[in-house]
Design an enzyme around this catalytic site. Structure first.
Site, PDB file in Angstrom:
ATOM      1  N   ASP A  73       0.846  -1.190   0.000  1.00 50.29           N
ATOM      2  CA  ASP A  73       0.000   0.000   0.000  1.00 50.29           C
ATOM      3  C   ASP A  73       0.885   1.244   0.000  1.00 50.29           C
ATOM      4  O   ASP A  73       2.103   1.144   0.168  1.00 50.29           O
ATOM      5  CB  ASP A  73      -0.930   0.009   1.217  1.00 50.29           C
ATOM      6  CG  ASP A  73      -0.230  -0.501   2.450  1.00 50.29           C
ATOM      7  OD1 ASP A  73       0.968  -0.159   2.644  1.00 50.29           O
ATOM      8  OD2 ASP A  73      -0.846  -1.237   3.237  1.00 50.29           O
ATOM      9  N   ASP A  75       1.574   5.124   1.507  1.00 48.49           N
ATOM     10  CA  ASP A  75       1.297   6.117   2.532  1.00 48.49           C
ATOM     11  C   ASP A  75       1.898   7.443   2.104  1.00 48.49           C
ATOM     12  O   ASP A  75       2.930   7.490   1.434  1.00 48.49           O
ATOM     13  CB  ASP A  75       1.936   5.710   3.866  1.00 48.49           C
ATOM     14  CG  ASP A  75       1.385   4.383   4.377  1.00 48.49           C
ATOM     15  OD1 ASP A  75       0.215   4.074   4.083  1.00 48.49           O
ATOM     16  OD2 ASP A  75       2.141   3.651   5.047  1.00 48.49           O
ATOM     17  N   ASP A 149      11.322   3.869  12.262  1.00 50.24           N
ATOM     18  CA  ASP A 149      12.144   2.828  12.882  1.00 50.24           C
ATOM     19  C   ASP A 149      13.511   2.619  12.206  1.00 50.24           C
ATOM     20  O   ASP A 149      14.549   2.813  12.823  1.00 50.24           O
ATOM     21  CB  ASP A 149      11.373   1.498  13.019  1.00 50.24           C
ATOM     22  CG  ASP A 149      10.587   1.094  11.773  1.00 50.24           C
ATOM     23  OD1 ASP A 149      10.745   1.753  10.723  1.00 50.24           O
ATOM     24  OD2 ASP A 149       9.826   0.115  11.855  1.00 50.24           O
TER      25      ASP A 149
HETATM   26  P1  ATP Z   1       4.897  -3.231   5.386  1.00 52.47           P
HETATM   27  O1  ATP Z   1       3.655  -2.420   5.163  1.00 52.47           O
HETATM   28  O2  ATP Z   1       5.486  -3.874   4.199  1.00 52.47           O
HETATM   29  O3  ATP Z   1       4.754  -4.153   6.522  1.00 52.47           O
HETATM   30  P2  ATP Z   1       5.958  -0.745   6.229  1.00 52.47           P
HETATM   31  O4  ATP Z   1       7.360  -0.275   6.427  1.00 52.47           O
HETATM   32  O5  ATP Z   1       5.107   0.007   5.272  1.00 52.47           O
HETATM   33  O6  ATP Z   1       6.051  -2.252   5.863  1.00 52.47           O
HETATM   34  P3  ATP Z   1       3.980  -0.098   8.159  1.00 52.47           P
HETATM   35  O7  ATP Z   1       3.645  -0.785   9.423  1.00 52.47           O
HETATM   36  O8  ATP Z   1       2.979  -0.021   7.074  1.00 52.47           O
HETATM   37  O9  ATP Z   1       5.298  -0.775   7.641  1.00 52.47           O
HETATM   38  O10 ATP Z   1       4.448   1.359   8.571  1.00 52.47           O
HETATM   39  C1  ATP Z   1       4.677   2.399   7.654  1.00 52.47           C
HETATM   40  C2  ATP Z   1       5.884   3.210   8.094  1.00 52.47           C
HETATM   41  O11 ATP Z   1       5.669   3.748   9.412  1.00 52.47           O
HETATM   42  C3  ATP Z   1       7.174   2.425   8.204  1.00 52.47           C
HETATM   43  O12 ATP Z   1       7.836   2.323   6.991  1.00 52.47           O
HETATM   44  C4  ATP Z   1       7.948   3.232   9.211  1.00 52.47           C
HETATM   45  O13 ATP Z   1       8.515   4.362   8.596  1.00 52.47           O
HETATM   46  C5  ATP Z   1       6.874   3.713  10.157  1.00 52.47           C
HETATM   47  N1  ATP Z   1       6.691   2.779  11.279  1.00 52.47           N
HETATM   48  C6  ATP Z   1       5.847   1.736  11.334  1.00 52.47           C
HETATM   49  N2  ATP Z   1       5.939   1.083  12.490  1.00 52.47           N
HETATM   50  C7  ATP Z   1       6.847   1.740  13.223  1.00 52.47           C
HETATM   51  C8  ATP Z   1       7.376   1.577  14.531  1.00 52.47           C
HETATM   52  N3  ATP Z   1       6.975   0.582  15.307  1.00 52.47           N
HETATM   53  N4  ATP Z   1       8.287   2.459  14.951  1.00 52.47           N
HETATM   54  C9  ATP Z   1       8.685   3.478  14.174  1.00 52.47           C
HETATM   55  N5  ATP Z   1       8.241   3.670  12.938  1.00 52.47           N
HETATM   56  C10 ATP Z   1       7.327   2.839  12.449  1.00 52.47           C
HETATM   57 MG    MG Z   2       2.971  -0.329   4.862  1.00 51.49          MG
END
Ligand code: ATP
Ligand code: MG
Length: 466
Positions: A73, A75, A149
């Site tokens: 997705d 963001d 993160d």
């Molecule tokens: P995926 O959606 O493939 O699992 P993602 O990196 O997009 O990976 P998400 O959980 O959708 O993960 O989160 C979007 C973004 O928000 C991350 O890329 C990161 O920048 C931030 N983020 C998410 N979770 C955390 C966390 N626990 N601590 C700090 N930043 C976070």
């Molecule tokens: Mg994501």
């Protein structure tokens, strides 16, 4: 000359401490093809730009695009507040209580649009172990990058210039496939222990490694996972199991000591003899589906992961004299109870899991009359899929499993023929099959509820331990 050196030195010093310095990376380096970027996400950025705001695609989507994976997705991060964002889009809503963000809706696609957030500060509310309970202050772009993160997750793509803004040398890490925590890893894991699980997942997904400094503390901090709310752990587990590399992730978790006691489920998966084959099959299948871009049902997945345990417990109860179906139900309850303590398997999932499990004994005896009732159950298809898994693991006759699969795939008329043929065959394990009068079903969708209700015995639902 000297001032230059001092400047550079100071720059490096601050660069490393603060943010490594903002780097703008052009297309030739990051390699993102704009055609792979969601046009809706681009639209959101464009509208925000037109109104004078900053807006970037951020996070997992940028990371995945750079390494050539298809993002799940998209963001968007912006300096506009939710109140400023919402009126700009006809179909949008503000969600979240603590930290508000805006969902901009384009048909089935939702672009999650959030305001730059400030990182953890001294005043932030934490639990006794330092886990942050609230994280709801707006911040600057630079601050937003600091509170993310990993360096690879703090990349901002500007669709208008096609540049990636990188405060933490994330592009470099991504090229090296290194998962590196932003800031002090211990502090960041303490703030949110789920980051340990995320580190493992991203390293496996990218076929890379966790930077030694970010990896080292995990062993001694793994226990902090216990303080994370069960519902959040469930979400993270689900992400892990459906990332396309589930088995690798589980093995890695084990190596890092993150599995034991972390989730009872993982103890079962990784440490119980006899259960692995079934689970490996289930996870392999899931990985294949994910990589082929197909959906995965969480209920199916968790039903598979816990099946061995349910089965074992069921057998124990039968040995104690419990009746088959009763034993299966009691076993399911006790296993689910145990799991939900740590891992909040939501009700809707556990109800489906029960349906999938409880249908299994009914596949053993093909009672023409009850087959139509089984077909009508909402989880019939999933239960038949589950049966294939059992057949592949050698615990169910594969010819019989294929018959059920054919039945599930057939149209109603074809089903009627299959069931009629069955009724004409010599009895199968039970007198029921022989007794049932062959009855030709009319074509077309027809309700069977009326005729099958009432007199039919439940003999077909008896669980047989094997
Ligand atoms: P995926 O959606 O493939 O699992 P993602 O990196 O997009 O990976 P998400 O959980 O959708 O993960 O989160 C979007 C973004 O928000 C991350 O890329 C990161 O920048 C931030 N983020 C998410 N979770 C955390 C966390 N626990 N601590 C700090 N930043 C976070
Ligand atoms: Mg994501």
């Amino acid at each position: 000359m000297i001032t230059d050196t001092i400047k550079r030195f100071v720059g490096q010093l601050f660069g490393q401490r603060a943010n490594g310095g903002l780097q703008r990376t052009g297309k030739e380096l990051h390699g993102i093809d704009r055609r792979n970027v969601s046009r809706h996400a681009i639209k959101v950025c464009e509208v925000l730009h037109q109104h004078g705001y900053q807006a970037y695609i951020v996070g997992g989507a940028v990371r995945d695009l750079i390494v050539g994976l298809e993002p799940k997705d998209f963001d968007v991060a912006t300096n506009a507040t939710p109140e400023q964002i919402k009126p700009l889009f006809r179909r949008s809503r503000i969600i979240g209580r603590r930290f508000q963000l805006v969902h901009v809706v384009f048909g089935p696609e939702i672009i999650e649009t959030s305001t730059f957030r400030a990182p953890a500060s001294q005043e932030q509310e934490t639990d006794d172990h330092g886990r942050i309970l609230r994280d709801n202050e707006f911040g600057t772009h630079e601050q937003d990058a600091v509170r993310r993160d990993f360096t690879i997750n703090a990349l901002y793509y500007d669709p208008s210039t096609e540049e990636v803004l990188d405060f933490h040398r994330g592009v470099e890490d991504l090229k090296k496939r290194v998962v590196r925590m932003i800031g002090d890893p211990r502090t960041r894991y303490r703030e949110d222990p789920v980051r340990m699980l995320r580190a493992v997942r991203f390293a496996v997904k990218l076929n890379g490694t966790i930077d030694p400094g970010s990896r080292e503390p995990i062993g001694s901090m793994a226990d902090l996972i216990h303080n994370v709310p069960a519902s959040r752990l469930f979400d993270e587990m689900l992400k892990l199991l459906t990332c396309g590399h589930a088995m690798d992730c589980l093995h890695q978790l084990r190596q890092d000591g993150l599995h034991r006691g972390l989730l009872p489920l993982l103890d079962v998966v990784l440490e119980q003899p006899g259960g692995e084959e079934f689970i490996e099959l289930a996870l392999e299948r899931t990985d294949h589906r994910v990589r082929a871009g197909k959906t995965v049902s969480p209920s199916f997945l968790f039903a598979a992961l816990l099946w061995h345990q349910v089965n074992l417990r069921c057998k124990q109860l039968i040995a104690k004299g419990e009746q088959g179906m009763q034993a299966l139900m009691a076993a399911a309850d006790s296993v689910l109870d145990e799991q939900t303590e740590t891992l909040a398997i939501q009700k809707r999932f556990s109800a489906d899991m029960r349906e999938i499990w409880f249908m299994q004994p009914r596949f053993e005896r093909r009672l023409p009359k009850s087959i139509w009732r089984m077909i009508e159950q909402p989880r019939f298809r999933a239960a038949v899929d589950f049966l294939q898994l059992r057949a592949a693991a050698g615990e169910f006759d594969s010819v019989l499993a294929q018959w059920w699969m054919d039945l599930a795939n057939a149209e109603d008329a074809e089903r009627a023929t299959m069931i009629d043929d069955l009724a004409r065959q010599p009895r199968e394990g039970t007198a029921g099959a022989a007794r049932a009068r062959p009855r030709r079903r009319r074509r077309g969708p027809e309700r069977t509820g009326g005729e099958s209700s009432g007199s039919e015995s439940e003999s077909g639902t008896t669980a047989s331990g094997g």
